[in-house]
Design a protein around this motif. Structure first.
Motif, PDB file in Angstrom:
ATOM      1  N   LEU A  59      16.009 -19.391 -18.141  1.00  0.00           N
ATOM      2  CA  LEU A  59      16.531 -18.021 -18.156  1.00  0.00           C
ATOM      3  C   LEU A  59      16.366 -17.325 -16.803  1.00  0.00           C
ATOM      4  O   LEU A  59      17.134 -16.418 -16.473  1.00  0.00           O
ATOM      5  CB  LEU A  59      15.828 -17.215 -19.256  1.00  0.00           C
ATOM      6  CG  LEU A  59      16.125 -17.673 -20.689  1.00  0.00           C
ATOM      7  CD1 LEU A  59      15.328 -16.854 -21.692  1.00  0.00           C
ATOM      8  CD2 LEU A  59      17.618 -17.575 -21.002  1.00  0.00           C
ATOM      9  N   LYS A 156      20.760 -19.547 -25.092  1.00  0.00           N
ATOM     10  CA  LYS A 156      20.292 -18.185 -24.810  1.00  0.00           C
ATOM     11  C   LYS A 156      20.805 -17.687 -23.462  1.00  0.00           C
ATOM     12  O   LYS A 156      21.182 -16.526 -23.318  1.00  0.00           O
ATOM     13  CB  LYS A 156      18.754 -18.151 -24.838  1.00  0.00           C
ATOM     14  CG  LYS A 156      18.154 -18.217 -26.227  1.00  0.00           C
ATOM     15  CD  LYS A 156      16.640 -18.064 -26.158  1.00  0.00           C
ATOM     16  CE  LYS A 156      16.023 -18.026 -27.551  1.00  0.00           C
ATOM     17  NZ  LYS A 156      14.550 -17.862 -27.502  1.00  0.00           N
ATOM     18  N   ARG A 157      20.822 -18.591 -22.477  1.00  0.00           N
ATOM     19  CA  ARG A 157      21.328 -18.187 -21.159  1.00  0.00           C
ATOM     20  C   ARG A 157      22.808 -17.802 -21.260  1.00  0.00           C
ATOM     21  O   ARG A 157      23.249 -16.807 -20.678  1.00  0.00           O
ATOM     22  CB  ARG A 157      21.132 -19.323 -20.159  1.00  0.00           C
ATOM     23  CG  ARG A 157      21.585 -18.939 -18.749  1.00  0.00           C
ATOM     24  CD  ARG A 157      21.405 -20.051 -17.735  1.00  0.00           C
ATOM     25  NE  ARG A 157      21.934 -19.609 -16.453  1.00  0.00           N
ATOM     26  CZ  ARG A 157      21.203 -19.219 -15.415  1.00  0.00           C
ATOM     27  NH1 ARG A 157      19.893 -19.255 -15.495  1.00  0.00           N
ATOM     28  NH2 ARG A 157      21.765 -18.811 -14.289  1.00  0.00           N
ATOM     29  N   ARG A 160      23.101 -14.468 -23.120  1.00  0.00           N
ATOM     30  CA  ARG A 160      22.640 -13.344 -22.286  1.00  0.00           C
ATOM     31  C   ARG A 160      23.755 -12.879 -21.358  1.00  0.00           C
ATOM     32  O   ARG A 160      23.867 -11.696 -21.050  1.00  0.00           O
ATOM     33  CB  ARG A 160      21.406 -13.771 -21.488  1.00  0.00           C
ATOM     34  CG  ARG A 160      20.909 -12.722 -20.528  1.00  0.00           C
ATOM     35  CD  ARG A 160      19.646 -13.150 -19.822  1.00  0.00           C
ATOM     36  NE  ARG A 160      18.471 -13.042 -20.695  1.00  0.00           N
ATOM     37  CZ  ARG A 160      17.229 -13.262 -20.285  1.00  0.00           C
ATOM     38  NH1 ARG A 160      16.993 -13.619 -19.035  1.00  0.00           N
ATOM     39  NH2 ARG A 160      16.205 -13.128 -21.119  1.00  0.00           N
ATOM     40  N   GLU A 165      20.792 -10.916 -26.704  1.00  0.00           N
ATOM     41  CA  GLU A 165      19.451 -11.508 -26.697  1.00  0.00           C
ATOM     42  C   GLU A 165      19.116 -11.853 -28.143  1.00  0.00           C
ATOM     43  O   GLU A 165      19.094 -10.974 -29.010  1.00  0.00           O
ATOM     44  CB  GLU A 165      18.421 -10.522 -26.145  1.00  0.00           C
ATOM     45  CG  GLU A 165      18.688 -10.054 -24.719  1.00  0.00           C
ATOM     46  CD  GLU A 165      18.270 -11.081 -23.671  1.00  0.00           C
ATOM     47  OE1 GLU A 165      17.552 -12.034 -24.037  1.00  0.00           O
ATOM     48  OE2 GLU A 165      18.675 -10.915 -22.499  1.00  0.00           O
ATOM     49  N   ARG A 167      17.205 -12.418 -31.498  1.00  0.00           N
ATOM     50  CA  ARG A 167      16.010 -11.714 -31.969  1.00  0.00           C
ATOM     51  C   ARG A 167      15.533 -12.192 -33.330  1.00  0.00           C
ATOM     52  O   ARG A 167      14.633 -11.613 -33.920  1.00  0.00           O
ATOM     53  CB  ARG A 167      16.290 -10.216 -32.019  1.00  0.00           C
ATOM     54  CG  ARG A 167      17.515  -9.845 -32.864  1.00  0.00           C
ATOM     55  CD  ARG A 167      17.905  -8.397 -32.660  1.00  0.00           C
ATOM     56  NE  ARG A 167      19.042  -8.008 -33.483  1.00  0.00           N
ATOM     57  CZ  ARG A 167      19.981  -7.156 -33.100  1.00  0.00           C
ATOM     58  NH1 ARG A 167      19.919  -6.612 -31.898  1.00  0.00           N
ATOM     59  NH2 ARG A 167      20.974  -6.827 -33.896  1.00  0.00           N
TER      60      ARG A 167
END
Length: 451
Positions: A59, A156-157, A160, A165, A167
């Motif tokens: 990240l 996730k990258r 983003r 994001e 959760r």
């Protein structure tokens, strides 16, 4: 040979009471599908910590290199492969430049995958899986639980980049993976790095459900934060009437059409990410309209575009996507030709694959009148020692299978395809001496074959 009994303790070494409750919920829900298989994350406590550290690295990292140059880590990586990997070691001393290494392809991996596993990797915890890919070479790949768990870092990258994001945590469902095949590997699991949130791989084909309406009811009950699948399973998802509203859809494995992406965005009201992902290398890039193409995701993966001779093409020219590096430490790649094509340009220093031409989604019409995913053909033929094959369906439904000349036992192949497609299916088998490199494995002229 031993008949070792594998338990949840083996599949989920760090499982807590919360994780057990989640698994029970996924398996025993009133609308749950028939889960055909058992799987698990197989992560030890040390593995979980390792995955968390790697995620932080992914990240935070910058992805890219100076245009026209090679990344700073590539020389050391090349030398390490030549010392530690049997296939590369046989080539002798490493050349002074990465570009001087001969390229490899799926055909090389298919020949003997063990030659590409580094000496230092213990076989005790290796996992493997089969894939078909774009070039028609069935392939067995080496991997590891840590590698499998690390896919989430790149997802996730990618998310983003679009302001999302993740959760989800304990007591929630993080990800549902979709398939739509007559036969599909399905299972439940938990994700230790996300508080043992639930993960389920389900098959939307009606034969895996007690009632077809349960498909929508189960998905609605799970309310996953992310749904991942290929265009064929997403096309079916649009038809089942689910009211679930995930925060994102991730499309992988095959090229996603603009029309289907727009339909999914409109129906689910969320972002739909088109990931360029390979079983050999994991998530490579994500499409970003603002960047004009697929933006690279991995900081330790170098992408070259090469011509038919393996020479690097000039910046902006179209060539075959060729990879060096990667995060699968069981399968380090040096100049691996993917069979996919694009051009490469830099957008504010960021490498972008433009005009990516990956594997198109294809489904086939059976004699029963239903559709089957091309993956089911791969599964049906996996027991034959076929070095390479391609299958085409004509507009009248007739099949033409082309095989490498080395395989001649046509009768068994005929029988398997007729069983899969139904009685009366016309199958023509031809043998070819050489496919001439890049092929598109599955094609069809039948209207509706590409969702």
């Amino acid at each position: 040979m031993t008949n070792e009994i594998v338990t949840d303790a083996d599949r989920y070494p760090t499982l807590t009471d919360a994780g057990r409750t989640m698994l029970r919920f996924l398996r025993e829900h009133a609308h749950a599908p028939i889960y055909r298989n058992e799987s698990g994350n197989r992560l030890t406590a040390a593995d979980v910590e390792r995955v968390r550290i790697f995620e932080g690295e992914v990240l935070a990292a910058d992805v890219g290199w100076v245009a026209g140059d090679e990344p700073s880590w590539s020389q050391e990586f090349m030398e390490r492969c030549y010392a530690d990997v049997p296939f590369y070691r046989r080539l002798g001393a490493p050349p002074p430049r990465l570009r001087d290494i001969p390229t490899i392809s799926r055909a090389d991996l298919a020949l003997d995958i063990a030659q590409f596993v580094p000496d230092h990797v213990s076989v005790d915890r290796l996992i493997n899986f089969r894939t078909s890919g774009t070039t028609g070479h069935p392939l067995l790949l080496a991997s590891h639980p840590v590698v499998a768990a690390s896919y989430l870092s790149f997802h996730k990258r990618a998310l983003r980049r679009f302001g999302i994001e993740l959760r989800h945590g304990q007591g929630q469902i993080g990800v549902v993976l979709l398939g739509h095949q007559r036969e599909c590997f399905t299972y439940v699991s938990v994700t230790p790095t996300m508080g043992e949130s639930g993960l389920a791989k389900i098959n939307l084909h009606e034969r895996d459900w007690r009632d077809a309406d349960d498909r929508a009811k189960y998905l609605d009950a799970l309310a996953p934060e992310v749904i991942a699948g290929d265009p064929i399973s997403f096309d079916e998802l649009l038809r089942i009437g689910a009211s679930v509203r995930p925060r994102a859809l991730l499309s992988t494995s095959m090229a996603l059409s603009v029309v289907l992406r727009k339909s999914l965005e409109e129906y689910f009201g969320c972002v739909v990410l088109d990931l360029y992902s390979l079983n050999e290398a994991g998530p490579v890039a994500v499409f970003d309209e603002r960047a004009g193409g697929h933006v690279l995701l991995q900081h330790r993966l170098f992408v070259e575009l090469v011509d038919g001779e393996g020479a690097r093409v000039a910046p902006g020219e179209r060539g075959e996507i060729t990879l060096t590096g990667g995060f699968n430490f069981c399968l380090p790649l040096l100049r691996y030709r993917t069979g996919d094509f694009a051009s490469l340009r830099f957008d504010s220093g960021e490498p972008v694959l433009v005009g990516l031409s990956g594997r198109p989604p294809v489904r086939f019409r059976t004699m029963r009148g239903d559709w089957i995913n091309n993956i089911e053909v791969t599964h049906a033929l996996r027991h034959f020692p076929l070095a390479q094959f391609v299958l085409h369906q004509a507009v009248d439904g007739a099949l033409r299978l082309r095989l490498a000349e080395s395989y001649r036992d046509d009768a068994d192949v005929h029988e398997v395809l007729r069983t899969l497609f139904g009685a009366g299916q016309i199958v023509q088998i031809d043998h070819v001496r050489d496919f001439g490199g890049k092929v598109v494995q599955y094609t069809s002229d039948v209207p509706g074959a590409q969702p």
